[in-house]
Scaffold this active site. Structure first.
Site, mmCIF file in Angstrom:
data_model
loop_
_atom_site.group_PDB
_atom_site.id
_atom_site.type_symbol
_atom_site.label_atom_id
_atom_site.label_comp_id
_atom_site.label_asym_id
_atom_site.label_seq_id
_atom_site.Cartn_x
_atom_site.Cartn_y
_atom_site.Cartn_z
ATOM 1 N N SER A 1 0.809 -1.224 0.000
ATOM 2 C CA SER A 1 0.000 0.000 0.000
ATOM 3 C C SER A 1 0.838 1.268 0.000
ATOM 4 O O SER A 1 0.335 2.333 -0.320
ATOM 5 C CB SER A 1 -0.948 0.012 1.198
ATOM 6 O OG SER A 1 -0.273 0.399 2.365
ATOM 7 N N LYS B 1 1.321 4.585 6.827
ATOM 8 C CA LYS B 1 0.691 5.398 5.767
ATOM 9 C C LYS B 1 1.286 6.798 5.816
ATOM 10 O O LYS B 1 2.095 7.116 6.684
ATOM 11 C CB LYS B 1 -0.830 5.525 5.980
ATOM 12 C CG LYS B 1 -1.598 4.244 6.108
ATOM 13 C CD LYS B 1 -1.918 3.598 4.782
ATOM 14 C CE LYS B 1 -2.692 2.306 4.996
ATOM 15 N NZ LYS B 1 -2.338 1.265 4.037
#
Ligand code: NAG
Ligand code: NAG
Length: 193
Positions: free
Chosen positions: A37, A104
């Site tokens: 991701s 993230k």
């Protein structure tokens, strides 16, 4: 005499070594990247050192009860160093299952209005420049105005990331630290800004 000096040096070196070890334990946590991701910034299998101290917060309300004759005007958690900023790559406890940790990038900080139109992110109606992106995707989202203490995070691989678009925002108490260095594999070695 000779021998005592030698012994003293050994004890000193051991103590310093132990201090450095404790300091590193307090300041740094290791993290292994699991999914794709955050591609291409971070790849699966990369090992990271995460700086836990950079976002250290002082609880001024508690401090006000300890220090005589001083009361904070508005008790709050104050950042000693820096607060989490847009662009920072962070490791945090997943709000829906705090046993799991994810990595993230912070896209929106408290007070920001985040909107995504066909993959283009804008903050407070201004298009966000994202040079670290390879894939922008075509998501639409928001606009959403972040409350005090609320952060909006996205993966750099926008088409292969489950993030704030899917499960919402996170609060500062979920943030573990800022990714500081990729230390393994050697070919990927590098500091993150
Ligand atoms: C969305 O963006 C892509 C390029 O990233 C473009 O090719 C496409 O036409 C855009 N779609 C709309 C509906 O604007
Ligand atoms: C993004 O994630 C998807 C799904 O995990 C993966 O197939 C794809 O290769 C990734 N994209 C990049 C640019 O790494």
């Amino acid at each position: 005499m000779e021998q005592r000096n030698w012994l003293r040096e050994l004890v000193e070196a051991t103590l310093i070594g132990a201090l450095v070890f404790v300091a590193i334990q307090v300041a740094v946590v290791n993290f292994r990247v699991e999914g794709s991701s955050m591609n291409p910034t971070l790849m699966p299998g990369h090992y990271l050192m995460v700086n836990k101290l950079v976002y250290f917060q002082l609880d001024t309300g508690r401090l006000g009860r300890i220090i005589p004759f001083w009361r904070p005007a508005e008790p709050r958690n104050a950042y000693l160093g820096r607060s989490p900023h847009r662009g920072d790559v962070i490791v945090f406890d997943y709000p829906r299952d705090t046993e799991r940790q994810f990595v993230k990038r912070i896209i929106g900080a408290p007070g920001d209005t985040v909107a995504i139109a066909n993959g283009s992110v804008s903050i407070n109606d201004e298009r966000l420049d994202e040079p670290y992106l390879k894939v922008r995707g075509n998501t639409d989202y928001g606009p959403l105005t972040l409350a005090r203490d609320e952060y909006f995070v996205l993966g750099d691989n926008r088409t292969g990331s489950q993030d704030s678009r899917d499960w919402g925002t996170l609060t500062a108490d979920h943030i573990i630290g800022k990714v500081w260095v990729v230390y393994w594999p050697q070919s990927a070695w590098g500091l993150l800004r």
